[in-house]
Structure formats: structure tokens, C-alpha cells
Design an enzyme around this catalytic site. Sequence first.
Site, mmCIF file in Angstrom:
data_model
loop_
_atom_site.group_PDB
_atom_site.id
_atom_site.type_symbol
_atom_site.label_atom_id
_atom_site.label_comp_id
_atom_site.label_asym_id
_atom_site.label_seq_id
_atom_site.Cartn_x
_atom_site.Cartn_y
_atom_site.Cartn_z
ATOM 1 N N GLY A 280 71.141 74.513 72.424
ATOM 2 C CA GLY A 280 71.214 73.403 73.391
ATOM 3 C C GLY A 280 70.968 72.085 72.684
ATOM 4 N NE ARG B 150 72.394 77.539 74.998
ATOM 5 C CZ ARG B 150 71.195 77.075 74.655
ATOM 6 N NH1 ARG B 150 70.582 77.539 73.598
ATOM 7 N NH2 ARG B 150 70.607 76.148 75.389
ATOM 8 C CG ASP C 139 63.913 79.933 71.138
ATOM 9 O OD1 ASP C 139 64.894 79.193 71.370
ATOM 10 O OD2 ASP C 139 63.449 80.708 71.988
ATOM 11 C CB THR D 176 63.857 72.828 71.640
ATOM 12 O OG1 THR D 176 63.807 73.146 73.051
ATOM 13 C CG2 THR D 176 62.511 73.183 71.038
ATOM 14 C CG ASP E 246 62.789 74.379 76.416
ATOM 15 O OD1 ASP E 246 63.019 73.454 77.222
ATOM 16 O OD2 ASP E 246 63.403 75.466 76.429
ATOM 17 C CG ASP F 82 60.175 76.822 73.128
ATOM 18 O OD1 ASP F 82 60.780 76.237 72.191
ATOM 19 O OD2 ASP F 82 60.758 77.509 73.979
ATOM 20 N NE ARG G 194 65.962 79.589 76.551
ATOM 21 C CZ ARG G 194 67.243 79.492 76.882
ATOM 22 N NH1 ARG G 194 67.734 80.279 77.810
ATOM 23 N NH2 ARG G 194 68.029 78.626 76.287
HETATM 24 O O1 F6P Z 1 66.423 75.579 75.210
HETATM 25 C C1 F6P Z 1 66.401 74.336 75.809
HETATM 26 C C2 F6P Z 1 66.922 74.396 77.192
HETATM 27 O O2 F6P Z 1 66.969 73.073 77.581
HETATM 28 C C3 F6P Z 1 66.158 75.271 78.185
HETATM 29 O O3 F6P Z 1 65.053 74.669 78.752
HETATM 30 C C4 F6P Z 1 67.225 75.571 79.199
HETATM 31 O O4 F6P Z 1 66.941 76.772 79.891
HETATM 32 C C5 F6P Z 1 68.417 75.724 78.360
HETATM 33 O O5 F6P Z 1 68.250 74.888 77.245
HETATM 34 C C6 F6P Z 1 69.705 75.389 79.053
HETATM 35 O O6 F6P Z 1 70.745 75.500 78.137
HETATM 36 P P1 F6P Z 1 72.298 75.429 78.498
HETATM 37 O O7 F6P Z 1 72.609 74.007 78.746
HETATM 38 O O8 F6P Z 1 73.000 75.949 77.302
HETATM 39 O O9 F6P Z 1 72.490 76.289 79.697
#
Ligand code: F6P
Length: 348
Positions: A15, A77, A108, A130, A132, A134, A176
Site C-alpha cells: 500500500g 501488491r 510488513d 506504512t 499503520d 506496525d 490492519r
Molecule cells: O497496510 C496499510 C493499509 O493502509 C492498511 O491499514 C489497510 O488495511 C490496507 O493498507 C489497505 O490497502 P489497500 O488499499 O491495498 O486495500
Amino acid sequence: MTRRAGVIGVLTAGGDCPGLNACIRGVVGRAVTDHDVEVVGIRNGWEGLMRGHTLPLTRDSVRGIIGRGGTFLGTSRADPYVHGDGYESVRRTIEANGIEALVVIGGDGTLRSALRLAEEGLPVVGVPKTIDNDIAATDITFGFDTAVQIATEAIDRIATTAESHNRVMLVEVMGRTKGWIATYAGIAAGADAILVPEEDVDIEEVARVLRTRHRHGHTYSIVVVAEGVRPPGGVGGGVAMHGLDAFGFERLGGVAYQLAPLLEELTGFETRVTVLGHVQRGGTPTAFDRVLATRFGAAAADLAVGGQHGVMVALHGTRLVAVPLADACAEIRGVDPELFGVARTFFG
Ligand code: F6P
């Protein structure tokens, strides 16, 4: 510093987040200016490395991008271990471009793939990004500060309309598996309850907190919900609704819609939901994220050129360090209980 590598590669995967362009600029600036090393950009993350989609990066290609959101290299991804044959699926691009070290900017999932490639012999330097926040073995990731700022501003706005209408508002933020954005933005905006994936949801307790608050004359409440919380009763939350992404991660979003009717029934207060979603990942990075991303990028270039591979740049306190990629991938870093304790002090 003396020149140790002829060409380094750089990619952004997973992401996106604010600060990626600043980080790429940091890599290119340090490699070209201070090491006289060429940089090859890989388009769309691992997908570009598997397909051979590359472009030369010069100081000119990264001018004017430090404040721009997203990643001008593109991201995806795709994963060499899910959609390819591990190192074999990227070897041709590495060799064709003479890449002697690869800077991988990711979260991650991306860093885990980078670790596996490093174990197969690819010279890799990781950079933690990220919203997040994390990633283990670093105090912070870039992108997080911007996401917290956006979420805080949104909650501030939601609070004034909640107050006008005497409503309970559930504000769902990203996160997440860990509740960093929820905790920080919740503290910053003075939330009345914060639900994070690190803790089981006790909906009765949340209802009790809100009823007490309303009994004391406060006629509206703000509950911040991390997208990764599991609703009571073991229902799959957003998971069941949206399936998996290309990394095999659950696609989240919308768990607050499952919690709202439960809270409304228990409290009798009108309860509404706002899901902030991708607005948290978009747009211009904060100054903090621009500086952190630039420092991470420059340090990653130093490590790549200096032949220190299988590591990730990290922030410990105010200092940049190199940590083993394996340490960064050993766990998903959760919210510090002391920090959450500060949030809890102000619930209700
Ligand atoms: O990993 C970062 C994040 O922003 C998460 O919090 C979220 O669940 C995910 O990416 C969403 O990703 P995408 O836009 O690929 O669905």
C-alpha cells in the site's frame, strides 16, 4: 565516501503512503550526489522487478517531488513468492540492469518478501514505510504522522456535528492488525473510547462508558475504531465482506457498521458511522514524514553502496540505525500499553 557499487535499484511495494516520493528522492540524492552511483527505479513494486519494468533515476527525475503524495514509481501488491518463483523471477531484471543492491521501501508483507530474497542471495536494504506504524525494530515508520494528522482533523470535524445532533459517532480508521492510528488520533482528538485490534472488543463496557458520559450531561460521544478490530461474537468483521488482497491479506473496512447497531441498542443513543478509508493515505506528507523519509532514503543508499545488506534502516530515538531485516519481520509491532493507558485515562 568511496564508490563501492555501480548501480543500485529502488522499488516501492505494498500500500502506498505519504513520504514515498521523499524517500525515493533521498535514495537518489545520496547515491548520485555523494557516491556517484547510478540508480535504477523499478515500476510498480515487485511486479516491475519480475517483468523488467525499469527506468533510470537521476537528480532531475526526483526534483520537486518531496511534497507529493503517493509514489511516482507506482506500487502493487504483487509478490515474487506468490506470483512468481522467488529469486528466479527477479534475477533476470537484477542482472540485466547490473543492480548490485536493491533498496526495498515497504511495509510488513514487502519486507518479509525482501527478507526471503535476501536469504536466497539478493543484496537488499529495507526501508520501513506504512501508515499503520506496525513494523518491528523501528520506533516509527514514515507515513504514520501524516495519517494521524488527517484522522485527527477528521475527528475534530465529526465532533462538532456530533455535538450539534447529540449523536454517538463511530470513526473507523486504518490499522490492519494494530491500532496505532486509532490510538494516536484518538488521544489527539480526545476520543471517548478507542477500539484497537490488540484488545477484544467489550461492547457492553463501551456502552457503559457512553451511558455514564451522557448521564453526566455530555450529549454526544466519539468512538474511534481501528478497521482491524473483530466484532463481538467472532463474526469476521470487514474480512468476510471484502475477501483477500494479492498479498493474501484480508481486505478490511466497515467493521464500524457492524458495531454501531449493537451500541445503539445497548445505549439507546443515535449512533452513526464514518469510515475514513484511503483519505488517510493520500495527499501531501507532513514535514515530519518528509524529513524522516528523506533520512531513511539517504541512509538506505549509504548501506546499499557500502555493501551492508540484509538490513533495514530504522529510527531508534532520534538516531538512524541499521537493524537485521529478520528482526523487522519477527513480529507485527503493537501499541505500547503505556501509550494506550494514556488514552484510557480520558475515556468517557
Ligand atoms: O497496510 C496499510 C493499509 O493502509 C492498511 O491499514 C489497510 O488495511 C490496507 O493498507 C489497505 O490497502 P489497500 O488499499 O491495498 O486495500
